[in-house]
Motif scaffolding. Structure first.
Motif, PDB file in Angstrom:
ATOM      1  N   THR A   9       0.835  -1.199   0.000  1.00 54.73           N
ATOM      2  CA  THR A   9       0.000   0.000   0.000  1.00 54.73           C
ATOM      3  C   THR A   9       0.871   1.252   0.000  1.00 54.73           C
ATOM      4  O   THR A   9       1.989   1.247   0.501  1.00 54.73           O
ATOM      5  CB  THR A   9      -0.930   0.042   1.232  1.00 54.73           C
ATOM      6  OG1 THR A   9      -0.143  -0.050   2.404  1.00 54.73           O
ATOM      7  CG2 THR A   9      -1.936  -1.090   1.209  1.00 54.73           C
ATOM      8  N   CYS A  10       0.333   2.305  -0.547  1.00 53.99           N
ATOM      9  CA  CYS A  10       1.013   3.595  -0.580  1.00 53.99           C
ATOM     10  C   CYS A  10       1.162   4.097   0.845  1.00 53.99           C
ATOM     11  O   CYS A  10       0.192   4.100   1.618  1.00 53.99           O
ATOM     12  CB  CYS A  10       0.198   4.587  -1.415  1.00 53.99           C
ATOM     13  SG  CYS A  10       0.857   6.255  -1.381  1.00 53.99           S
ATOM     14  N   ARG A  12       1.628   7.086   1.799  1.00 52.67           N
ATOM     15  CA  ARG A  12       1.007   8.397   1.954  1.00 52.67           C
ATOM     16  C   ARG A  12      -0.516   8.314   1.922  1.00 52.67           C
ATOM     17  O   ARG A  12      -1.195   8.939   2.723  1.00 52.67           O
ATOM     18  CB  ARG A  12       1.475   9.340   0.838  1.00 52.67           C
ATOM     19  CG  ARG A  12       1.021  10.751   1.037  1.00 52.67           C
ATOM     20  CD  ARG A  12       1.435  11.674  -0.091  1.00 52.67           C
ATOM     21  NE  ARG A  12       2.827  11.475  -0.493  1.00 52.67           N
ATOM     22  CZ  ARG A  12       3.356  11.961  -1.607  1.00 52.67           C
ATOM     23  NH1 ARG A  12       2.615  12.669  -2.433  1.00 52.67           N
ATOM     24  NH2 ARG A  12       4.610  11.745  -1.906  1.00 52.67           N
ATOM     25  N   HIS A  13      -1.067   7.531   0.976  1.00 56.94           N
ATOM     26  CA  HIS A  13      -2.511   7.501   0.759  1.00 56.94           C
ATOM     27  C   HIS A  13      -3.200   6.249   1.301  1.00 56.94           C
ATOM     28  O   HIS A  13      -4.416   6.168   1.299  1.00 56.94           O
ATOM     29  CB  HIS A  13      -2.815   7.626  -0.740  1.00 56.94           C
ATOM     30  CG  HIS A  13      -2.285   8.890  -1.320  1.00 56.94           C
ATOM     31  ND1 HIS A  13      -1.197   8.908  -2.172  1.00 56.94           N
ATOM     32  CD2 HIS A  13      -2.669  10.179  -1.149  1.00 56.94           C
ATOM     33  CE1 HIS A  13      -0.948  10.154  -2.517  1.00 56.94           C
ATOM     34  NE2 HIS A  13      -1.811  10.949  -1.911  1.00 56.94           N
ATOM     35  N   VAL A  15      -3.548   3.292   0.012  1.00 60.06           N
ATOM     36  CA  VAL A  15      -4.289   2.549  -1.008  1.00 60.06           C
ATOM     37  C   VAL A  15      -3.344   1.539  -1.643  1.00 60.06           C
ATOM     38  O   VAL A  15      -2.124   1.705  -1.604  1.00 60.06           O
ATOM     39  CB  VAL A  15      -4.879   3.484  -2.090  1.00 60.06           C
ATOM     40  CG1 VAL A  15      -5.915   4.414  -1.483  1.00 60.06           C
ATOM     41  CG2 VAL A  15      -3.799   4.296  -2.779  1.00 60.06           C
ATOM     42  N   VAL A  17      -1.117  -0.334  -4.295  1.00 63.16           N
ATOM     43  CA  VAL A  17      -0.330   0.162  -5.408  1.00 63.16           C
ATOM     44  C   VAL A  17      -0.168  -0.924  -6.462  1.00 63.16           C
ATOM     45  O   VAL A  17      -0.318  -2.110  -6.172  1.00 63.16           O
ATOM     46  CB  VAL A  17       1.055   0.667  -4.928  1.00 63.16           C
ATOM     47  CG1 VAL A  17       0.888   1.893  -4.056  1.00 63.16           C
ATOM     48  CG2 VAL A  17       1.809  -0.396  -4.173  1.00 63.16           C
ATOM     49  N   TRP A  25       3.434   1.900  -8.323  1.00 61.61           N
ATOM     50  CA  TRP A  25       2.774   3.152  -8.701  1.00 61.61           C
ATOM     51  C   TRP A  25       1.482   3.308  -7.926  1.00 61.61           C
ATOM     52  O   TRP A  25       0.636   2.435  -7.919  1.00 61.61           O
ATOM     53  CB  TRP A  25       2.490   3.179 -10.208  1.00 61.61           C
ATOM     54  CG  TRP A  25       3.761   3.214 -10.974  1.00 61.61           C
ATOM     55  CD1 TRP A  25       4.392   2.160 -11.566  1.00 61.61           C
ATOM     56  CD2 TRP A  25       4.604   4.331 -11.179  1.00 61.61           C
ATOM     57  NE1 TRP A  25       5.579   2.565 -12.125  1.00 61.61           N
ATOM     58  CE2 TRP A  25       5.730   3.904 -11.907  1.00 61.61           C
ATOM     59  CE3 TRP A  25       4.526   5.676 -10.822  1.00 61.61           C
ATOM     60  CZ2 TRP A  25       6.750   4.767 -12.271  1.00 61.61           C
ATOM     61  CZ3 TRP A  25       5.549   6.525 -11.199  1.00 61.61           C
ATOM     62  CH2 TRP A  25       6.646   6.068 -11.919  1.00 61.61           C
ATOM     63  N   CYS A  26       1.337   4.447  -7.257  1.00 62.80           N
ATOM     64  CA  CYS A  26       0.129   4.783  -6.522  1.00 62.80           C
ATOM     65  C   CYS A  26      -0.931   5.252  -7.527  1.00 62.80           C
ATOM     66  O   CYS A  26      -0.596   5.945  -8.493  1.00 62.80           O
ATOM     67  CB  CYS A  26       0.436   5.902  -5.520  1.00 62.80           C
ATOM     68  SG  CYS A  26      -1.004   6.511  -4.626  1.00 62.80           S
ATOM     69  N   PRO A  27      -2.209   4.900  -7.315  1.00 63.45           N
ATOM     70  CA  PRO A  27      -3.261   5.392  -8.209  1.00 63.45           C
ATOM     71  C   PRO A  27      -3.367   6.918  -8.211  1.00 63.45           C
ATOM     72  O   PRO A  27      -3.954   7.497  -9.116  1.00 63.45           O
ATOM     73  CB  PRO A  27      -4.544   4.778  -7.644  1.00 63.45           C
ATOM     74  CG  PRO A  27      -4.134   3.708  -6.709  1.00 63.45           C
ATOM     75  CD  PRO A  27      -2.725   3.989  -6.307  1.00 63.45           C
ATOM     76  N   ASN A  28      -2.773   7.571  -7.220  1.00 62.10           N
ATOM     77  CA  ASN A  28      -2.805   9.032  -7.152  1.00 62.10           C
ATOM     78  C   ASN A  28      -1.669   9.680  -7.945  1.00 62.10           C
ATOM     79  O   ASN A  28      -1.470  10.887  -7.864  1.00 62.10           O
ATOM     80  CB  ASN A  28      -2.778   9.490  -5.694  1.00 62.10           C
ATOM     81  CG  ASN A  28      -4.051   9.103  -4.972  1.00 62.10           C
ATOM     82  OD1 ASN A  28      -5.138   9.476  -5.390  1.00 62.10           O
ATOM     83  ND2 ASN A  28      -3.921   8.330  -3.921  1.00 62.10           N
ATOM     84  N   GLY A  29      -0.888   8.871  -8.672  1.00 60.57           N
ATOM     85  CA  GLY A  29       0.054   9.412  -9.637  1.00 60.57           C
ATOM     86  C   GLY A  29       1.513   9.517  -9.256  1.00 60.57           C
ATOM     87  O   GLY A  29       2.272  10.148  -9.967  1.00 60.57           O
ATOM     88  N   HIS A  30       1.948   8.929  -8.176  1.00 64.04           N
ATOM     89  CA  HIS A  30       3.374   9.003  -7.859  1.00 64.04           C
ATOM     90  C   HIS A  30       3.942   7.601  -7.692  1.00 64.04           C
ATOM     91  O   HIS A  30       3.225   6.636  -7.447  1.00 64.04           O
ATOM     92  CB  HIS A  30       3.635   9.872  -6.615  1.00 64.04           C
ATOM     93  CG  HIS A  30       3.044   9.329  -5.363  1.00 64.04           C
ATOM     94  ND1 HIS A  30       3.753   8.549  -4.488  1.00 64.04           N
ATOM     95  CD2 HIS A  30       1.808   9.435  -4.844  1.00 64.04           C
ATOM     96  CE1 HIS A  30       2.967   8.214  -3.483  1.00 64.04           C
ATOM     97  NE2 HIS A  30       1.778   8.734  -3.681  1.00 64.04           N
TER      98      HIS A  30
END
Length: 52
Positions: A9-10, A12-13, A15, A17, A25-30
């Motif tokens: 999981t990310c 930061r978020h 969620v 990955v 890759w995080c679904p939030n773009g990083h």
């Protein structure tokens, strides 16, 4: 064989990955590297108490 390991999981978020095993890759773009994730095995509390 199906892996029983939790999906990374990310950090930061919090969620799931995509990618791996080195670059995720995080679904939030990083992007995240495997070294950024906590991939260490943590036994369940019941196993720790039983001394397994």
């Amino acid at each position: 064989m199906v892996s029983r390991s939790p999906r990374p999981t990310c950090t930061r978020h919090r969620v799931e990955v995509d990618g791996g095993p080195v670059q995720y890759w995080c679904p939030n773009g990083h992007g995240l590297t495997a070294a950024d994730l906590d991939n260490e095995f943590h036994p369940a509390p019941a196993l720790q108490e039983a001394g397994a």
